[in-house]
Design a protein around this motif. Sequence first.
Motif, PDB file in Angstrom:
ATOM      1  N   GLU A  79       0.877  -1.245   0.141  1.00 52.77           N
ATOM      2  CA  GLU A  79       0.233  -0.004   0.065  1.00 52.77           C
ATOM      3  C   GLU A  79       1.177   1.269  -0.459  1.00 52.77           C
ATOM      4  OE1 GLU A  79      -3.995   0.533   2.581  1.00 52.77           O
ATOM      5  OE2 GLU A  79      -2.450   1.821   3.343  1.00 52.77           O
ATOM      6  N   ALA A  80       1.870   1.210   0.998  1.00 54.76           N
ATOM      7  CA  ALA A  80       2.742   2.543   1.086  1.00 54.76           C
ATOM      8  C   ALA A  80       3.263   2.613  -0.256  1.00 54.76           C
ATOM      9  CB  ALA A  80       4.116   2.514   1.831  1.00 54.76           C
ATOM     10  N   GLU A  81       4.058   1.518  -0.647  1.00 60.28           N
ATOM     11  CA  GLU A  81       4.747   1.363  -1.971  1.00 60.28           C
ATOM     12  C   GLU A  81       3.883   2.124  -2.952  1.00 60.28           C
ATOM     13  OE1 GLU A  81       7.942  -1.868  -1.818  1.00 60.28           O
ATOM     14  OE2 GLU A  81       6.214  -2.351  -2.996  1.00 60.28           O
ATOM     15  N   SER A  82       2.842   1.803  -3.038  1.00 56.50           N
ATOM     16  CA  SER A  82       1.892   2.623  -4.060  1.00 56.50           C
ATOM     17  C   SER A  82       1.984   4.075  -3.899  1.00 56.50           C
ATOM     18  CB  SER A  82       0.714   1.176  -4.908  1.00 56.50           C
ATOM     19  OG  SER A  82      -0.032   1.743  -3.786  1.00 56.50           O
ATOM     20  N   LYS A 109       4.484   6.096  -5.452  1.00 59.21           N
ATOM     21  CA  LYS A 109       4.085   5.791  -6.481  1.00 59.21           C
ATOM     22  C   LYS A 109       3.486   6.913  -7.223  1.00 59.21           C
ATOM     23  CE  LYS A 109       3.929   2.888 -10.247  1.00 59.21           C
ATOM     24  NZ  LYS A 109       3.150   1.926 -10.962  1.00 59.21           N
ATOM     25  N   GLU A 110       2.866   6.793  -6.781  1.00 63.07           N
ATOM     26  CA  GLU A 110       1.567   8.148  -6.729  1.00 63.07           C
ATOM     27  C   GLU A 110       1.487   9.453  -6.475  1.00 63.07           C
ATOM     28  OE1 GLU A 110      -2.203   7.220  -4.931  1.00 63.07           O
ATOM     29  OE2 GLU A 110      -3.347   5.718  -5.997  1.00 63.07           O
ATOM     30  N   GLU A 111       2.122   9.125  -5.165  1.00 62.84           N
ATOM     31  CA  GLU A 111       2.573  10.651  -4.818  1.00 62.84           C
ATOM     32  C   GLU A 111       3.637  11.208  -5.927  1.00 62.84           C
ATOM     33  OE1 GLU A 111       1.905  13.681  -2.040  1.00 62.84           O
ATOM     34  OE2 GLU A 111       1.147  11.957  -2.946  1.00 62.84           O
ATOM     35  N   LYS A 112       4.851  10.754  -6.323  1.00 62.08           N
ATOM     36  CA  LYS A 112       6.113  10.923  -7.064  1.00 62.08           C
ATOM     37  C   LYS A 112       5.309  11.347  -8.408  1.00 62.08           C
ATOM     38  CE  LYS A 112       9.968   8.528  -6.464  1.00 62.08           C
ATOM     39  NZ  LYS A 112      10.651   7.451  -7.311  1.00 62.08           N
ATOM     40  N   GLU A 113       3.816  10.599  -9.362  1.00 62.46           N
ATOM     41  CA  GLU A 113       3.878  10.881 -10.586  1.00 62.46           C
ATOM     42  C   GLU A 113       2.880  11.899 -10.066  1.00 62.46           C
ATOM     43  OE1 GLU A 113       2.896   6.369 -11.918  1.00 62.46           O
ATOM     44  OE2 GLU A 113       1.183   8.013 -11.354  1.00 62.46           O
TER      45      GLU A 113
END
Length: 319
Positions: free
Chosen positions: A279-282, A285-289
Amino acid sequence: MMAANRQLKICLVGVAGNGKSTLGNILLGLEPDDDGGFETSSGARSCTLGVQWKDGNFRGRAGQPIRVIDTPGHGDGEGRDKELRRNMVEELKKQETIDAFIWVKNAQDPRYTKTEAEYFQILIEIFGGAYFHNFVVVFSRWSFSEKEEQKRNKLKKPVTFEGVKAELWDSFLRDYKGNRSLVQVPMMAIDALYDSSDKSEVDAFENELRLLWHTMNQFSAKPVSNIEMALTKIEKLKKQVEEDQDKVKKMKSRLRQMEQQKQRELELQEAEYQRRIKEAESKIKEEKERMEGPPWVKFISFLATPLAMLLGRRLAIGK
Ligand SMILES: Nc1nc2c(ncn2[C@@H]2O[C@H](COP(=O)(O)OP(=O)(O)OP(=O)(O)O)[C@@H](O)[C@H]2O)c(=O)[nH]1
Ligand SMILES: [Mg+2]
């Protein structure tokens, strides 16, 4: 007289082969090995296997009703002894009361053996200390013939009936002097196979049986309907070992259950952590995007640097 007609219930006890069944037949006025009496053994093997009783009259004399209860002897090996004893207790309960317990002891082997002491102890445990008041010792195989008396007197250490009785009493004292129920146990000698042509033997036989009858009539009937099985020291220890082994087994199985439960909990926890990591990894990723903007911005920014450089160079040439 009412009391004279009361049926006296007499229970024969003692270690194997000492003459219980034979004495039982004598009490009923039968031959020592009478076909109609209790079965007796000729060898060393124990012969009475269960409790049996026969009703009759003392020495066959009308007006002296008795019930003789014969029991199997103790001392043939632990496993069987225990079963015989359990059966004895169950059978004796059915009698409701017993007037007298006759401990039959072979006078030719007057030593009070460990087996006997153990069995006596068990009887006290089953019937309670108060049963000392209902005990009689009858020695079997003690010949009162003059010839035998002389033989015994000639021994280096002369053997007398008084001495044999005193020795057994000393053994009782040694084992029970702390027991407040201990009373002097009456002792007599009845040779079932006495020589009927020997006057001393006949007289002794008659006298001792008269004394036995008189003694037993002094006793008051003891209730036996609530007696309980008792164990020897070894049997008690074995039972304790079995119980402890059972406890260890139960604890081990409980421990296994607990381990399995813990394992399941850990697995669930691990799964939960894995889920959180994913969950944290995704989210990362979302935050980076999100920070980098939509894809076309990325594309432009990708192209921006070389374009700027190119433009810069052109401008420099143009100058
Ligand atoms: N000479 C003599 N022999 C006896 C006397 N009492 C018993 N016997 C013999 O001893 C042997 C064993 O006697 P039982 O009466 O069967 O002994 P028990 O105590 O009933 O034995 P279990 O039932 O096996 O415990 C038999 O051969 C009897 O004849 C006695 O007073 N004098
Ligand atoms: Mg017998």
